[in-house]
Design an enzyme around this catalytic site. Structure first.
Site, PDB file in Angstrom:
ATOM      1  N   SER A 185       0.811  -1.343  -0.103  1.00 23.58           N
ATOM      2  CA  SER A 185      -0.048   0.006   0.033  1.00 23.58           C
ATOM      3  C   SER A 185       0.809   1.431  -0.149  1.00 23.58           C
ATOM      4  O   SER A 185       0.531   2.234  -0.565  1.00 23.58           O
ATOM      5  CB  SER A 185      -0.881  -0.116   1.161  1.00 23.58           C
ATOM      6  OG  SER A 185      -1.818  -1.294   1.065  1.00 23.58           O
ATOM      7  N   HIS A 232       0.457   4.823   4.348  1.00 23.30           N
ATOM      8  CA  HIS A 232      -0.056   5.439   3.203  1.00 23.30           C
ATOM      9  C   HIS A 232       0.644   6.763   3.226  1.00 23.30           C
ATOM     10  O   HIS A 232       1.023   7.309   2.272  1.00 23.30           O
ATOM     11  CB  HIS A 232      -1.581   5.439   3.312  1.00 23.30           C
ATOM     12  CG  HIS A 232      -2.292   4.101   3.355  1.00 23.30           C
ATOM     13  ND1 HIS A 232      -3.612   3.761   3.577  1.00 23.30           N
ATOM     14  CD2 HIS A 232      -1.937   2.795   3.014  1.00 23.30           C
ATOM     15  CE1 HIS A 232      -3.778   2.643   3.553  1.00 23.30           C
ATOM     16  NE2 HIS A 232      -2.678   2.100   3.084  1.00 23.30           N
TER      17      HIS A 232
END
Length: 278
Positions: A185, A232
């Protein structure tokens, strides 16, 4: 003196009972409305159309060259393949848990007392569930197919790895040092960031990618989902910085600065990962 008219010339050669005054542009035979196929100029008969199609060069659908041709996103496919193989190993009975433990990352592994810094990259290729890997690989395929041909294979690989490392750095600086994480991610958010910068600097519309990033970051804060939002944020920042370097050095006069700047950025990220426990 008038010439005799061949009445048969006014009838379709395939349907003798139908009068027509349209001729095939290739062979000159009379064809009725049912037998006419529009051409660049006029109409052609069924036989001539069949011959034309048989001799025309074979072409592939537009998506096939991107999968197999010179511009195919080979690095994207390779990363997906590695992630899939790693996930299969993670899913094997008896050894799957050991594989995950060997490559996952937590902030404690940057502590000099348990120093295993390579996990900041190896964890990028591991995933926690089938849904996790499917979502990440689908997003990687979509954006990799766009960014890799745009940047080139080595630049794209550099973007992916630096963003993945920056994602782990976000976990180190913002997360629980004892909470292990896995997943691509952070690297994918880096691709979001680079794509946003490239679109904005080149005059493209970046609103949709901005909304997508905001939604995905917001989802990371929802309770109960166990999403490492720190990865993230870190990956996004890393991708933005790499994207800025690529955009600002795209001109030939500045191209020589690109690699040194990427090296400097990588060194700075590594330095930040080392000072956490100093």
């Amino acid at each position: 003196m008038s010439q005799p008219v061949d009445a048969r010339a006014s009838y379709c050669y395939r349907h003798p009972d139908r009068v027509s005054y349209v001729l095939c542009q290739r062979c000159g035979r009379t064809i009725c409305g049912e037998c006419q196929t529009p051409a660049a100029v006029g109409f052609v008969c069924p036989e001539c159309m069949a011959q034309q199609r048989a001799t025309a060069p074979k072409t592939k659908p537009a998506w096939i060259p991107r999968l197999t041709g010179a511009g195919a996103p080979v690095v994207t496919y390779a990363i997906i393949a590695v992630c899939v193989v790693v996930f299969i190993l993670q899913s094997l009975p008896f050894i799957g848990g050991q594989v995950t433990q060997a490559i996952q990352y937590a902030g404690v592994y940057s502590d000099p007392r348990a120093f295993e810094p390579w996990r900041m990259l190896t964890s990028v290729f591991a995933h926690a569930s089938i849904i996790h890997i499917l979502l990440n690989m689908y997003t990687l395929w979509i954006f990799g197919s766009i960014l890799e041909p745009m940047l080139g294979r080595l630049r794209f690989l550099g973007l992916f790895l630096i963003s993945g490392f920056a994602g782990s750095l976000g976990v180190l600086l913002l997360g629980n040092p004892l909470q292990p994480v896995v997943g691509a991610s952070g690297a994918i958010f880096g691709m979001f960031g680079a794509f946003f910068i490239i679109q904005r600097r080149l005059g493209g519309n970046a609103t949709q990618i901005l909304v997508l990033v905001a939604l995905n970051i917001g989802i990371g804060f929802l309770p109960g989902l166990n999403i490492a939002w720190q990865a993230h944020v870190g990956g996004l920042i890393g991708g933005v910085l790499v994207g800025l370097i690529y955009v600002e050095t795209r001109k030939a006069s500045r191209r020589a600065l690109q690699l040194p700047l990427i090296i400097v950025l990588s060194v700075l990220l590594i330095a930040l990962s080392l000072i956490r426990f100093l």
